[in-house]
Design an enzyme around this catalytic site. Structure first.
Site, PDB file in Angstrom:
ATOM      1  N   GLN A 202      -1.065  -8.259  -3.495  1.00 56.03           N
ATOM      2  CA  GLN A 202      -2.047  -9.044  -4.515  1.00 56.03           C
ATOM      3  C   GLN A 202      -2.646  -8.199  -5.738  1.00 56.03           C
ATOM      4  O   GLN A 202      -3.164  -8.884  -6.535  1.00 56.03           O
ATOM      5  CB  GLN A 202      -3.134  -9.670  -3.297  1.00 56.03           C
ATOM      6  CG  GLN A 202      -3.937 -10.723  -4.079  1.00 56.03           C
ATOM      7  CD  GLN A 202      -5.200 -10.890  -3.578  1.00 56.03           C
ATOM      8  OE1 GLN A 202      -5.341 -11.255  -2.331  1.00 56.03           O
ATOM      9  NE2 GLN A 202      -6.459 -11.025  -4.397  1.00 56.03           N
TER      10      GLN A 202
ATOM     11  N   GLY B 102      -0.795   1.146   0.244  1.00 56.47           N
ATOM     12  CA  GLY B 102      -0.450  -0.223  -0.051  1.00 56.47           C
ATOM     13  C   GLY B 102       1.007  -0.570   0.334  1.00 56.47           C
ATOM     14  O   GLY B 102       1.335  -1.528   0.881  1.00 56.47           O
ATOM     15  N   HIS B 103       1.836   0.070  -0.194  1.00 58.88           N
ATOM     16  CA  HIS B 103       3.466  -0.046   0.214  1.00 58.88           C
ATOM     17  C   HIS B 103       3.533   0.044   1.530  1.00 58.88           C
ATOM     18  O   HIS B 103       4.247  -0.812   2.218  1.00 58.88           O
ATOM     19  CB  HIS B 103       4.371   0.775  -0.763  1.00 58.88           C
ATOM     20  CG  HIS B 103       4.199   0.721  -2.183  1.00 58.88           C
ATOM     21  ND1 HIS B 103       3.626   1.724  -2.917  1.00 58.88           N
ATOM     22  CD2 HIS B 103       4.686  -0.206  -3.086  1.00 58.88           C
ATOM     23  CE1 HIS B 103       3.818   1.411  -4.129  1.00 58.88           C
ATOM     24  NE2 HIS B 103       4.205   0.198  -4.420  1.00 58.88           N
TER      25      HIS B 103
END
Ligand code: PAF
Length: 296
Positions: free
Chosen positions: A154, A42-43
């Site tokens: 998100q 995700g990062h």
């Protein structure tokens, strides 16, 4: 400044500011990805997205003590700087900012910023000091990294609303000028949202954890199918979650996306946020989906 192949590791606020100020004086835009480290895909996708838009991408790695409550996992929060540097390098980041606690909190690790409204529900209700810590550290990180744009995932939807409100209300020019961009949650192939805390899951927890995404998906299907009764949507999500008896639900809600609350007047909302927080074994997981329900 230590050079690690093609990324620079910066440890002090003064050095960070001077690197960015001189880049900006040359008209170079700066993107930043604030993190607490133990980076995952995700990062990496936030860093990649930023690196396609800015010649300088600063990734901050700072496990922020002020956003952890007394009985939370600050001491055991996973840390692995060497691995993180490699992930940043591969994703196209140019600088890593790894300040000490003294650099960020010269007056001692205390929170000084309180954002009201969106902080009082959901995560804020069960972690009363958490968002003060987030708002304070993000303000200090922005003051140090002086970014044009900051990228967040998100998955921490409530946090992103707190950060937008921080930017809107901050008296500091360096914070007000930051554009906040929120990118979609990255998931494992079975739907589990990527999170640094997934390393805490036992094999059994990991097998059962996708039920959270399954419950969100069920809620989204009902909303997309025209269901406007948010209580019924919440009940349907709970029914899915209850198929895993070990899972303890903290909340499973359907609320207005911009406020994370139910509006006073019932009616069709433009956008509904479905949010779940639940505990599996010793790990507390959160996830959410946004569903457009109103006018196209
Ligand atoms: O989302 C996180 O990793 C943290 O809450 C943040 C925004 C880096 C602040 O410590």
């Amino acid at each position: 400044m230590t050079r690690k192949r093609d990324i620079s590791v910066i440890e002090t606020v003064d050095e960070m500011q001077s690197v960015v100020r001189s880049a900006r004086a040359d008209g170079i835009s700066v993107g930043c990805v604030p993190t607490m480290g133990y980076l995952h895909d995700g990062h990496a996708s936030l860093i990649r997205h930023a690196s396609e838009r800015h010649p300088i991408v600063v990734v901050s790695i700072f496990v922020n003590p002020t956003q952890f409550g007394p009985n939370e996992d600050f001491a055991r929060y996973p840390r692995d700087l060497a691995r993180d540097l490699e992930i940043v390098r591969q994703a196209g980041g140019t600088h890593v900012f790894t300040p000490t606690v003294d650099q960020i909190y010269p007056e001692g690790p205390r929170s000084s910023i309180h954002i009201s409204g969106v902080t009082e529900v959901l995560e804020g209700a069960s972690r009363p000091t958490h968002f003060d810590g987030v708002a304070t550290v993000v303000s200090r990180l922005f003051e140090a990294m002086l970014p044009d744009v900051a990228y967040f995932g998100q998955k921490d939807l409530q946090q992103t609303l707190v950060i937008r409100e921080l930017v809107r209300t901050s008296p500091l020019e360096s914070v007000q000028r930051v554009r906040v961009e929120v990118l979609p949650t990255m998931r494992e192939s079975d739907g589990l949202a990527r999170s640094s805390r997934n390393v805490y899951l036992s094999a059994e927890d990991r097998r059962e954890a996708p039920v959270i995404f399954a419950a969100l998906t069920r809620g989204a299907e009902l909303l997309e199918g025209g269901m406007h009764d948010l209580d019924a949507v919440e009940q349907a999500m709970r029914d899915v979650l209850n198929s895993v008896p070990r899972l303890e639900i903290d909340y499973a809600v359907a609320v207005e996306a911009s406020t994370l609350r139910r509006p006073a007047a019932q009616g069709v909302l433009d956008e509904v946020a479905l949010l779940i927080a639940a505990r599996l074994g010793t790990t507390r997981l959160i996830d959410n989906i946004l569903v457009r329900t109103g006018r196209p």
